[in-house]
Design a protein around this motif. Structure first.
Motif, PDB file in Angstrom:
ATOM      1  N   GLU A 110       0.828  -1.199   0.000  1.00 37.72           N
ATOM      2  CA  GLU A 110       0.000   0.000   0.000  1.00 37.72           C
ATOM      3  C   GLU A 110       0.865   1.254   0.000  1.00 37.72           C
ATOM      4  O   GLU A 110       0.570   2.223  -0.723  1.00 37.72           O
ATOM      5  CB  GLU A 110      -0.929  -0.005   1.217  1.00 37.72           C
ATOM      6  N   SER A 113       2.352   1.611  -3.501  1.00 36.55           N
ATOM      7  CA  SER A 113       1.341   1.991  -4.495  1.00 36.55           C
ATOM      8  C   SER A 113       0.963   3.461  -4.369  1.00 36.55           C
ATOM      9  O   SER A 113       0.645   4.119  -5.369  1.00 36.55           O
ATOM     10  CB  SER A 113       0.107   1.107  -4.347  1.00 36.55           C
ATOM     11  N   GLN A 114       0.992   3.999  -3.142  1.00 34.54           N
ATOM     12  CA  GLN A 114       0.679   5.413  -2.949  1.00 34.54           C
ATOM     13  C   GLN A 114       1.763   6.333  -3.501  1.00 34.54           C
ATOM     14  O   GLN A 114       1.483   7.474  -3.877  1.00 34.54           O
ATOM     15  CB  GLN A 114       0.476   5.702  -1.458  1.00 34.54           C
ATOM     16  N   GLN A 115       2.995   5.851  -3.554  1.00 33.43           N
ATOM     17  CA  GLN A 115       4.133   6.687  -3.950  1.00 33.43           C
ATOM     18  C   GLN A 115       4.616   6.410  -5.366  1.00 33.43           C
ATOM     19  O   GLN A 115       5.368   7.211  -5.922  1.00 33.43           O
ATOM     20  CB  GLN A 115       5.299   6.474  -2.974  1.00 33.43           C
ATOM     21  N   LYS A 276       7.134  13.687  -3.561  1.00 35.33           N
ATOM     22  CA  LYS A 276       6.614  12.372  -3.218  1.00 35.33           C
ATOM     23  C   LYS A 276       7.286  11.340  -4.111  1.00 35.33           C
ATOM     24  O   LYS A 276       7.730  11.652  -5.209  1.00 35.33           O
ATOM     25  CB  LYS A 276       5.102  12.323  -3.428  1.00 35.33           C
TER      26      LYS A 276
END
Length: 328
Positions: A110, A113-115, A276
């Motif tokens: 997770e 996947s966010q980054q 990010k």
């Protein structure tokens, strides 16, 4: 006495090419899986040698008791023999389970996947800028008068020698702090992507440009180039339509390595520009001894590198006219 010669039909030739390509792909996939297993194994044992207690890293910010440390060790399997931990680690990887981040208390998948989107944007932008610079500069200066070609080669050498972090700081000082044309930090909008992309692209363009220049200058001396000129084609048309395809082959073969270099280089660039991304997460995870996140990001980078090399190898196999001739 009649001598018969079997001539393969176009369908048979196409089938043979396809089978050769699939066989080549199977070999590359097998070697890629072997590389991933080796990287996963080396990463696991390297992390075991890091100083500090993983249980203390998990319980950071608290004053843990011996019972709490023992409970964490049991929960994460840290009290098991090293061979058992390695077996559990591999079984989880095969299931796509990269574990739980110690510092963020979230599944590693997770977090990545966010980054990943921001890092993918940066790498894609840098790769596009790299090839645009290579096309424009190399096609414009290679095979020209000696001083023009020498100037082009000098610029490429200087660009290839530039450290990406040094160039990033220079671009920040001039275009962000000085002229205020671009934001200093952040990941929002196209403008925040330009300076990081050029920081990664310029050194890479210099390196690929050196290889492409040498190949282009050799190609421009070939007989088929002279034939194209005799047909009345302009110099730019000869370079773009005839010489470029042959001279790009060395650069294409380096593109897999280039993507790996961009992924690894993005770690420093994302930190400098406070963007990010997976690279910045890797830096922070290493600082906090977040082993699952470090291992997970390392493996994702390795998978990206392996897949990129396989795709580039297939493109090279399709583009290189010599390989097509061998298939026939």
């Amino acid at each position: 006495m009649k001598i018969t010669q079997s001539i393969s039909s176009p369908t048979e030739l196409y089938r043979e090419k396809l089978l050769n390509l699939l066989h080549h792909l199977a070999i590359r996939l097998a070697s890629g899986l072997l590389v991933l297993w080796a990287i996963a194994t080396l990463t696991f044992f390297a992390m075991q040698q890091m100083p500090g207690d993983p249980a203390l890293a998990i319980l950071s910010g608290t004053n843990p008791t011996a019972e709490a440390i023992a409970e964490v060790n049991h929960e994460y399997g840290l009290d098991k023999p090293l061979a058992v931990q390695y077996g559990i680690y591999l079984s989880h990887l095969l299931q796509g389970d990269l574990g739980i981040s110690y510092s963020q208390r979230l599944p590693v998948v997770e977090v990545i996947s966010q980054q990943a989107g921001a890092t993918f944007q940066l790498i894609l932008a840098a790769l596009v800028v790299t090839w645009v610079l290579v096309f424009l500069w190399t096609l414009s200066t290679a095979g020209r008068r000696r001083w023009i070609s020498g100037l082009g080669a000098t610029v490429e050498t200087v660009a290839a020698a530039m450290p990406a972090f040094w160039l990033a700081i220079l671009l920040l000082a001039i275009f962000a702090f000085g002229w205020r044309l671009f934001p200093v930090a952040g990941s929002e909008g196209i403008r925040s992507l330009i300076l990081p992309a050029f920081s990664l692209a310029v050194p890479l363009a210099g390196f690929i440009g050196q290889v492409t220049r040498q190949s282009l200058e050799i190609t421009l001396e070939q007989p088929f180039i002279l034939s194209a000129r005799l047909r009345g084609l302009s110099d730019w048309s000869v370079r773009w339509r005839h010489a470029l395809r042959h001279s790009l082959l060395p650069g294409i073969s380096l593109s897999g390595w280039a993507i790996g270099a961009l992924v690894s280089g993005s770690v420093v660039i994302e930190v400098i520009f406070s963007r990010k991304g997976v690279g910045r997460q890797l830096f922070q995870a290493a600082q906090s001894q977040d082993m699952p996140l470090v291992v997970g990001i390392t493996l994702v980078i390795a998978v990206t590198y392996v897949i990129a090399n396989i795709l580039v190898d297939l493109v090279y196999h399709l583009v290189d006219p010599r390989l097509k001739g061998d298939d026939q």
